[in-house]
Design a protein around this motif. Structure first.
Motif, PDB file in Angstrom:
ATOM      1  N   LYS A  73      44.905 -42.129  19.496  1.00 23.30           N
ATOM      2  CA  LYS A  73      45.739 -42.528  20.647  1.00 23.30           C
ATOM      3  C   LYS A  73      47.060 -43.134  20.180  1.00 23.30           C
ATOM      4  CE  LYS A  73      42.010 -43.595  23.859  1.00 23.30           C
ATOM      5  NZ  LYS A  73      41.029 -44.674  23.901  1.00 23.30           N
ATOM      6  N   GLY A  74      47.254 -43.147  18.862  1.00 27.32           N
ATOM      7  CA  GLY A  74      48.502 -43.688  18.326  1.00 27.32           C
ATOM      8  C   GLY A  74      48.521 -45.209  18.307  1.00 27.32           C
ATOM      9  N   LEU A  75      47.367 -45.834  18.504  1.00 28.61           N
ATOM     10  CA  LEU A  75      47.334 -47.304  18.517  1.00 28.61           C
ATOM     11  C   LEU A  75      47.137 -47.842  17.098  1.00 28.61           C
ATOM     12  CD1 LEU A  75      44.964 -47.642  21.590  1.00 28.61           C
ATOM     13  CD2 LEU A  75      47.395 -48.254  21.519  1.00 28.61           C
ATOM     14  N   PRO A  76      47.692 -49.014  16.816  1.00 34.30           N
ATOM     15  CA  PRO A  76      47.508 -49.561  15.475  1.00 34.30           C
ATOM     16  C   PRO A  76      46.060 -50.042  15.310  1.00 34.30           C
ATOM     17  CG  PRO A  76      48.723 -51.115  16.859  1.00 34.30           C
ATOM     18  CD  PRO A  76      48.497 -49.888  17.689  1.00 34.30           C
ATOM     19  N   ALA A  77      45.428 -49.677  14.208  1.00 34.88           N
ATOM     20  CA  ALA A  77      44.050 -50.124  13.969  1.00 34.88           C
ATOM     21  C   ALA A  77      44.061 -51.068  12.771  1.00 34.88           C
ATOM     22  CB  ALA A  77      43.165 -48.922  13.679  1.00 34.88           C
ATOM     23  N   ASP A  78      43.248 -52.114  12.833  1.00 34.96           N
ATOM     24  CA  ASP A  78      43.194 -53.031  11.693  1.00 34.96           C
ATOM     25  C   ASP A  78      41.998 -52.706  10.804  1.00 34.96           C
ATOM     26  OD1 ASP A  78      40.956 -54.395  12.983  1.00 34.96           O
ATOM     27  OD2 ASP A  78      42.486 -55.222  14.325  1.00 34.96           O
ATOM     28  N   ALA A  79      41.974 -53.353   9.637  1.00 29.80           N
ATOM     29  CA  ALA A  79      40.893 -53.079   8.684  1.00 29.80           C
ATOM     30  C   ALA A  79      39.544 -53.523   9.257  1.00 29.80           C
ATOM     31  CB  ALA A  79      41.178 -53.787   7.360  1.00 29.80           C
ATOM     32  N   GLY A  80      39.571 -54.506  10.150  1.00 28.70           N
ATOM     33  CA  GLY A  80      38.329 -54.961  10.794  1.00 28.70           C
ATOM     34  C   GLY A  80      37.691 -53.833  11.586  1.00 28.70           C
ATOM     35  N   LEU A  81      38.512 -53.109  12.322  1.00 30.86           N
ATOM     36  CA  LEU A  81      37.972 -52.005  13.111  1.00 30.86           C
ATOM     37  C   LEU A  81      37.499 -50.873  12.190  1.00 30.86           C
ATOM     38  CD1 LEU A  81      37.521 -51.174  16.083  1.00 30.86           C
ATOM     39  CD2 LEU A  81      39.623 -49.837  15.907  1.00 30.86           C
ATOM     40  N   PHE A  82      38.271 -50.635  11.141  1.00 30.92           N
ATOM     41  CA  PHE A  82      37.905 -49.571  10.198  1.00 30.92           C
ATOM     42  C   PHE A  82      36.553 -49.858   9.535  1.00 30.92           C
ATOM     43  CE2 PHE A  82      38.324 -47.428   5.989  1.00 30.92           C
ATOM     44  CZ  PHE A  82      38.392 -46.120   6.469  1.00 30.92           C
ATOM     45  N   THR A  83      36.349 -51.100   9.162  1.00 30.96           N
ATOM     46  CA  THR A  83      35.117 -51.449   8.427  1.00 30.96           C
ATOM     47  C   THR A  83      34.001 -51.967   9.354  1.00 30.96           C
ATOM     48  OG1 THR A  83      36.048 -53.625   7.980  1.00 30.96           O
ATOM     49  CG2 THR A  83      36.317 -51.970   6.254  1.00 30.96           C
TER      50      THR A  83
ATOM     51  N   GLU B  88      36.188 -42.990   7.945  1.00 31.06           N
ATOM     52  CA  GLU B  88      37.259 -42.269   8.653  1.00 31.06           C
ATOM     53  C   GLU B  88      36.697 -41.409   9.775  1.00 31.06           C
ATOM     54  OE1 GLU B  88      39.135 -40.524   5.266  1.00 31.06           O
ATOM     55  OE2 GLU B  88      40.457 -42.258   5.008  1.00 31.06           O
ATOM     56  N   LYS B  89      35.426 -41.027   9.643  1.00 36.88           N
ATOM     57  CA  LYS B  89      34.812 -40.174  10.667  1.00 36.88           C
ATOM     58  C   LYS B  89      34.309 -40.972  11.872  1.00 36.88           C
ATOM     59  CE  LYS B  89      32.010 -38.042   7.815  1.00 36.88           C
ATOM     60  NZ  LYS B  89      31.047 -37.333   7.080  1.00 36.88           N
ATOM     61  N   CYS B  90      34.230 -42.305  11.738  1.00 38.19           N
ATOM     62  CA  CYS B  90      33.590 -43.094  12.795  1.00 38.19           C
ATOM     63  C   CYS B  90      34.471 -43.193  14.036  1.00 38.19           C
ATOM     64  CB  CYS B  90      33.243 -44.486  12.273  1.00 38.19           C
ATOM     65  SG  CYS B  90      31.850 -44.400  11.154  1.00 38.19           S
TER      66      CYS B  90
ATOM     67  N   LYS C  75      38.569 -43.754  14.817  1.00 36.08           N
ATOM     68  CA  LYS C  75      39.219 -42.451  15.013  1.00 36.08           C
ATOM     69  C   LYS C  75      39.891 -42.370  16.399  1.00 36.08           C
ATOM     70  CE  LYS C  75      37.128 -38.328  14.921  1.00 36.08           C
ATOM     71  NZ  LYS C  75      36.076 -37.369  14.538  1.00 36.08           N
ATOM     72  N   ASP C  76      39.168 -42.860  17.419  1.00 38.84           N
ATOM     73  CA  ASP C  76      39.709 -42.802  18.787  1.00 38.84           C
ATOM     74  C   ASP C  76      41.002 -43.592  18.892  1.00 38.84           C
ATOM     75  OD1 ASP C  76      37.493 -41.382  19.359  1.00 38.84           O
ATOM     76  OD2 ASP C  76      36.532 -42.908  20.634  1.00 38.84           O
ATOM     77  N   LYS C  77      40.994 -44.771  18.264  1.00 37.83           N
ATOM     78  CA  LYS C  77      42.170 -45.630  18.375  1.00 37.83           C
ATOM     79  C   LYS C  77      43.370 -44.991  17.676  1.00 37.83           C
ATOM     80  CE  LYS C  77      42.938 -50.492  18.883  1.00 37.83           C
ATOM     81  NZ  LYS C  77      42.442 -51.845  18.754  1.00 37.83           N
ATOM     82  N   VAL C  78      43.118 -44.476  16.494  1.00 37.62           N
ATOM     83  CA  VAL C  78      44.208 -43.862  15.735  1.00 37.62           C
ATOM     84  C   VAL C  78      44.728 -42.613  16.453  1.00 37.62           C
ATOM     85  CG1 VAL C  78      44.789 -42.720  13.551  1.00 37.62           C
ATOM     86  CG2 VAL C  78      43.439 -44.821  13.545  1.00 37.62           C
TER      87      VAL C  78
END
Ligand code: ADP
Ligand code: TRP
Length: 325
Positions: free
Chosen positions: A114-124, A103-105, A109-112
């Motif tokens: 900005k209100g943009l949808p983030a997928d699990a691929g970006l999270f992991t 969650e700290k990465c 974090k930047d994408k979220v």
């Protein structure tokens, strides 16, 4: 022997920032170390959604690297997706990675934020990067400053796994490139694909000249003396120029009477000549697609031999059966 590894995403054509900041370093390190370099096409899937484009950019990236001097005799060059073991290791590592760490990465974090949808691929994404590094027992990872956080995650995750299951993974260190290699773009900000201010490595003469002529400069009149150290154009010139050429241009800046057009012309000539031999090698390589595919296949084979052994070690340590065959 020390193992060096790095990856670069095929999310666009390479630019001066990529070369002076990263690629030049890969090439320098391949001489004395055991080197592994890959095109991070699995990571690029979080950005490029057009299959034909991803395929093309991946091959382009490999052609660029070899043309620039990455020597497949010295370094293993491969596509990340050609070593499927990395996906399995990613899963093993995910089971020991705390959510809070990811969650700290910043990419996520930047994408979220900005209100943009983030997928699990970006999270992991950082866990896949940790697997990239740990799969080959890498010691040194040359990267830009923006990747240091991911290296910290890699070390954290490796340590967690080691604490739980014994000494399975080598702890890698980031090698951060020299600050002088922060290449400015045509607008003076950091050169980056995401800012649209790049100058690509293998532009033909006409578009290269056009890009260089469009570099932003201040409005100091031609007659007035200018400070080269405050000029974006001069910073770019220094990348290509010899010490003598640098001081000669700096003297012309300080003396006054020189327009920025002259400095741009000088930069154009140096940049054109600097990449001329690489451009020629690239044209030859591109005309013979079998060669680059052979290089990538051979690189993947070499990488897989090591990757399979490390994955086997990790599987065994955490209670999965050893691979048969
Ligand atoms: P971009 O910002 O254009 O998307 P990447 O993030 O794909 O570039 O960077 C690939 C490599 O090139 C990284 O190691 C990064 O540190 C390096 N790099 C990118 N832009 C620059 C720059 N302007 N100056 C120095 N190094 C850079
Ligand atoms: N995330 C890196 C970047 O955007 C690319 C990358 C993926 C990488 N896996 C890696 C870099 C492993 C070094 C080691 O620049």
């Amino acid at each position: 022997m020390t193992k060096v590894l790095s990856g670069i995403q095929p999310t666009g054509r390479f630019h001066w920032g990529n070369y002076f900041g990263a690629i030049r370093q890969y090439i320098a390190l391949q001489q004395n170390e055991q080197a592994f370099y890959f095109i991070a096409d699995l990571h690029a899937l979080t950005t490029i959604r057009d299959p034909a484009e991803l395929r093309q950019l991946s091959v382009d990236a490999a052609l660029d690297l070899v043309a620039l001097g990455l020597d497949p005799q010295h370094a293993a060059l491969f596509l990340q997706s050609d070593v499927p073991e990395v996906a399995e290791l990613t899963w093993l590592l995910m089971t020991v990675t705390p959510m809070g760490l990811l969650e700290k990465c910043h990419a996520y974090k930047d994408k979220v934020s900005k209100g943009l949808p983030a997928d699990a691929g970006l999270f992991t994404y950082p866990v896949l990067m940790a697997a990239d590094i740990l799969l080959y027992d890498s010691d040194i990872v040359p990267v830009g400053q923006d990747q240091v956080q991911h290296l910290e995650v890699t070390r954290d995750v490796a340590q967690k796994f080691n604490n739980m299951y014994g000494e399975v993974f080598v702890l890698p260190s980031a090698r951060v490139l020299d600050d002088t290699a922060k290449v400015p773009g045509t607008d003076g900000e950091k050169m980056s694909k995401s800012y649209g201010n790049t100058i690509d490595l293998f532009l033909a003469e006409k578009p290269l000249r056009k890009k260089i002529m469009a570099i932003k400069t201040d409005s100091t009149p031609v007659e007035a003396p200018k400070d080269p150290e405050k000029c974006n154009l001069y910073t770019l010139y220094k990348l290509f120029a010899s010490a003598e050429q640098q001081s000669a241009l700096a003297a012309r800046y300080r003396a006054g009477g020189m327009g920025y057009g002259d400095a741009k012309q000088a930069l154009f000539e140096l940049a054109r000549d600097y990449f001329a031999a690489a451009r020629e090698r690239r044209e030859k390589l591109a005309a013979d697609p079998a060669t680059i595919h052979d290089i990538l296949r051979d690189g993947a084979q070499r990488a897989r031999t090591i990757g399979k052994a490390v994955l086997d070690r990790a599987r065994h340590a955490c209670g999965l059966s050893r691979r048969h065959g």
